[in-house]
Design a protein around this motif. Structure first.
Motif, PDB file in Angstrom:
ATOM      1  N   ARG A   1     -11.661   3.574   3.792  1.00  0.00           N
ATOM      2  CA  ARG A   1     -10.412   4.220   3.776  1.00  0.00           C
ATOM      3  C   ARG A   1      -8.925   3.582   3.138  1.00  0.00           C
ATOM      4  O   ARG A   1      -8.879   2.268   3.335  1.00  0.00           O
ATOM      5  N   ASP A   2      -8.304   4.216   2.098  1.00  0.00           N
ATOM      6  CA  ASP A   2      -7.317   3.796   1.472  1.00  0.00           C
ATOM      7  C   ASP A   2      -6.054   4.607   2.109  1.00  0.00           C
ATOM      8  O   ASP A   2      -6.099   5.285   2.790  1.00  0.00           O
ATOM      9  N   GLU A   3      -5.062   4.394   1.084  1.00  0.00           N
ATOM     10  CA  GLU A   3      -3.784   5.327   1.875  1.00  0.00           C
ATOM     11  C   GLU A   3      -4.074   6.788   1.514  1.00  0.00           C
ATOM     12  O   GLU A   3      -3.326   7.724   2.151  1.00  0.00           O
ATOM     13  N   GLY A   4      -5.136   7.132   0.671  1.00  0.00           N
ATOM     14  CA  GLY A   4      -5.206   8.566   0.510  1.00  0.00           C
ATOM     15  C   GLY A   4      -6.385   9.307   1.502  1.00  0.00           C
ATOM     16  O   GLY A   4      -6.469  10.501   1.388  1.00  0.00           O
ATOM     17  N   GLY A   5      -6.892   8.406   2.161  1.00  0.00           N
ATOM     18  CA  GLY A   5      -8.079   8.779   3.068  1.00  0.00           C
ATOM     19  C   GLY A   5      -9.421   8.204   2.688  1.00  0.00           C
ATOM     20  O   GLY A   5      -9.346   6.966   2.271  1.00  0.00           O
TER      21      GLY A   5
ATOM     22  N   GLU B   1      -5.976  -4.211   9.978  1.00  0.00           N
ATOM     23  CA  GLU B   1      -5.033  -3.945   8.906  1.00  0.00           C
ATOM     24  C   GLU B   1      -4.603  -5.548   8.382  1.00  0.00           C
ATOM     25  O   GLU B   1      -4.228  -6.292   9.391  1.00  0.00           O
TER      26      GLU B   1
ATOM     27  N   HIS C   1      -1.114  -9.532   2.927  1.00  0.00           N
ATOM     28  CA  HIS C   1      -0.903  -8.124   2.081  1.00  0.00           C
ATOM     29  C   HIS C   1       0.087  -8.670   0.983  1.00  0.00           C
ATOM     30  O   HIS C   1      -0.205  -8.128  -0.343  1.00  0.00           O
TER      31      HIS C   1
ATOM     32  N   GLU D   1      -8.110  -3.248  -5.220  1.00  0.00           N
ATOM     33  CA  GLU D   1      -7.638  -2.175  -4.230  1.00  0.00           C
ATOM     34  C   GLU D   1      -7.888  -2.637  -2.710  1.00  0.00           C
ATOM     35  O   GLU D   1      -8.885  -3.435  -2.578  1.00  0.00           O
TER      36      GLU D   1
ATOM     37  N   VAL E   1      -8.829  -1.624   1.167  1.00  0.00           N
ATOM     38  CA  VAL E   1      -9.357  -0.405   1.884  1.00  0.00           C
ATOM     39  C   VAL E   1      -9.546  -1.084   3.192  1.00  0.00           C
ATOM     40  O   VAL E   1      -9.760  -2.213   3.473  1.00  0.00           O
ATOM     41  N   ARG E   2      -9.689  -0.032   4.321  1.00  0.00           N
ATOM     42  CA  ARG E   2     -10.206  -0.414   5.182  1.00  0.00           C
ATOM     43  C   ARG E   2     -11.599  -0.046   5.704  1.00  0.00           C
ATOM     44  O   ARG E   2     -12.134   1.091   5.105  1.00  0.00           O
TER      45      ARG E   2
END
Length: 222
Positions: A71-75, A129, A135, A146, A148-149
């Motif tokens: 998952r990134d900031e967009g899902g 996180e 970060h 990029e 991602v989680r």
């Protein structure tokens, strides 16, 4: 008289056709071993012991990108959008200096792809996180990577549910015993979302570069 017969035989279309057929037949027979070897290697590599020249471990069957649940900031990260190859580095959230050094080496591998560099993107997958300091460091030193989680244990789960073929990414005894599988390492994902290769952290360098160059050379997608 004999001269006329010889000239007639030389220019006889039927004789010429037969000679050509014999020549073609001999050429085909000579190429059969090569054709068979190519088919065995690319069409059915598992039937030839040691045929694989990959340095990483080939996942059979491939996993699918959504299975990784990145998952990134967009899902959820999917294969939609630009068709690019993905190098996914699974790293610990407590990413210290050795971890950042691996990211540096990974960036060097990416640069060494040369004109193929734009076909590939790098992802750093954390099972939590990243703290503010990490970060900030990543944005400063690796802005083209990029973040991602990933779920904890994602990499080990993927490796444990598939056959791992060839390469030097894992100790054969570990594969034979069925684990335990590493929590850190690299997965290569093709532009269609197929997760096809695993590389260990110690392969970030020549081994990873070798496989990437070969994949990009053979692939007509992405």
């Amino acid at each position: 008289m004999n001269e006329d017969i010889e000239q007639s035989a030389t220019y006889d279309p039927r004789l010429r056709t037969r000679n050509r057929a014999i020549l073609v037949g001999l050429m085909v027979l000579g190429m059969l071993p090569l054709i068979a070897a190519v088919w065995l290697y690319y069409g059915n590599p598992g039937s030839v012991t040691g045929a694989q020249t990959n340095r990483g471990a080939l996942l059979q069957p491939p996993a699918q990108l959504p299975e990784l649940a990145l998952r990134d900031e967009g899902g959820l990260v999917t294969a939609e959008g630009p068709r690019l190859w993905r190098i996914v580095l699974f790293a610990p959230t407590a990413c210290g200096e050795p971890c950042l050094e691996r990211m540096h080496l990974l960036r060097q591998v990416h640069v060494l792809l040369g004109r193929e560099e734009d076909r590939v993107i790098r992802l750093a997958a954390f099972d939590g996180e990243p703290d503010a300091a990490l970060h900030s460091a990543m944005l400063e030193y690796f802005p083209d990577q990029e973040i991602v989680r990933a779920r904890p244990g994602t990499l080990a789960e993927v490796l444990g549910t598939r056959a791992l073929v060839g390469g030097d990414a894992l100790d054969p005894a570990l594969v034979e015993a069925g684990g335990p599988w590493p929590e850190e390492g690299i997965l290569i994902v093709d532009p269609l979302g197929n997760v096809i290769f695993f590389h260990g952290l110690d392969q970030i360098g020549d081994a990873l570069l070798f496989d990437l160059k070969r994949l990009l050379r053979l692939s007509n997608i992405g």
